[in-house]
Design a protein around this motif. Sequence first.
Motif, PDB file in Angstrom:
ATOM      1  N   THR A  75      -4.389   3.289   2.925  1.00 49.99           N
ATOM      2  CA  THR A  75      -5.440   3.214   1.904  1.00 49.99           C
ATOM      3  C   THR A  75      -6.166   4.554   1.791  1.00 49.99           C
ATOM      4  OG1 THR A  75      -5.774   0.847   2.251  1.00 49.99           O
ATOM      5  CG2 THR A  75      -7.583   2.056   1.232  1.00 49.99           C
ATOM      6  N   HIS A 107      -3.975   7.041   0.124  1.00 55.05           N
ATOM      7  CA  HIS A 107      -3.896   6.751  -1.309  1.00 55.05           C
ATOM      8  C   HIS A 107      -5.144   7.262  -2.017  1.00 55.05           C
ATOM      9  CE1 HIS A 107      -3.960   4.236  -5.008  1.00 55.05           C
ATOM     10  NE2 HIS A 107      -2.655   4.438  -4.952  1.00 55.05           N
ATOM     11  N   ARG A 146       0.833  -1.204   0.000  1.00 57.16           N
ATOM     12  CA  ARG A 146       0.000   0.000   0.000  1.00 57.16           C
ATOM     13  C   ARG A 146       0.874   1.263   0.000  1.00 57.16           C
ATOM     14  NH1 ARG A 146      -5.042  -1.649   2.338  1.00 57.16           N
ATOM     15  NH2 ARG A 146      -5.639  -3.428   1.025  1.00 57.16           N
ATOM     16  N   GLU A 206      -2.516  -0.274   7.380  1.00 54.12           N
ATOM     17  CA  GLU A 206      -3.036  -0.519   6.026  1.00 54.12           C
ATOM     18  C   GLU A 206      -4.221   0.386   5.731  1.00 54.12           C
ATOM     19  OE1 GLU A 206      -3.915  -4.686   5.635  1.00 54.12           O
ATOM     20  OE2 GLU A 206      -1.953  -5.244   6.447  1.00 54.12           O
ATOM     21  N   ARG A 207      -5.117   0.528   6.705  1.00 54.59           N
ATOM     22  CA  ARG A 207      -6.293   1.386   6.502  1.00 54.59           C
ATOM     23  C   ARG A 207      -5.875   2.846   6.313  1.00 54.59           C
ATOM     24  NH1 ARG A 207     -10.646   2.336   4.085  1.00 54.59           N
ATOM     25  NH2 ARG A 207     -12.264   3.452   5.203  1.00 54.59           N
TER      26      ARG A 207
END
Length: 202
Positions: A167, A170, A96, A163-164
């Motif tokens: 994300t 992004h 990610r 990761e969240r």
Amino acid sequence: MATNRFIGYLESRKNLTGSACGIAGLALTFAGLAGTYWPVVVAGLYGAGALIAPPDRPSLPDFPDPSAQLEELRADFATLRAYLDGVDLPPAAAGRLTELTEVLAALLDPGWVAQVLARDPDGVHTLSRAVRQDIPEAVDTYVRTRWWTRLAPGAEPPERHLERQLTLLHQEADHLAAALRETESRRQESHTRYLEDRGHSH
């Protein structure tokens, strides 16, 4: 302080214009046109000149232009990438992060994309916040939380939060890229309409 104000007034437009008018009054006096009231004439002309002169205005603050801001941001982004290279992340989070940094690198790459970005102060702010605050804070918080998790296992894995966060960042970068692309599309459409209208006017 008072001396600086006095010197500032001596150099001001009001004083210079008033002085020029006062000198004109002296010229009238020497020509014999002011009579015995020459001091009043000179003072009156000086005052009139000082009143009609445009006021001095302070210089605008010299802020760096957007291009200079982007140049500084590129340097900070290079520093961030060097920091990220030294952090051990789990594969999913690392993937990610790679996707995110690729988008940021493309937006910050010198050239016409950066020229479009430089005309969007909100976009520059968004990138600056991601590079200087959001990404390093997300990664650093993960590293520290991971250490505590090893001492007290059983809590939610910190990599899920990382990761969240990556994300969401992004998605924010993608939205910025889409907005810049839309800006260029509108610019192209406007030029088409301009050429069409110019053709119809002939």
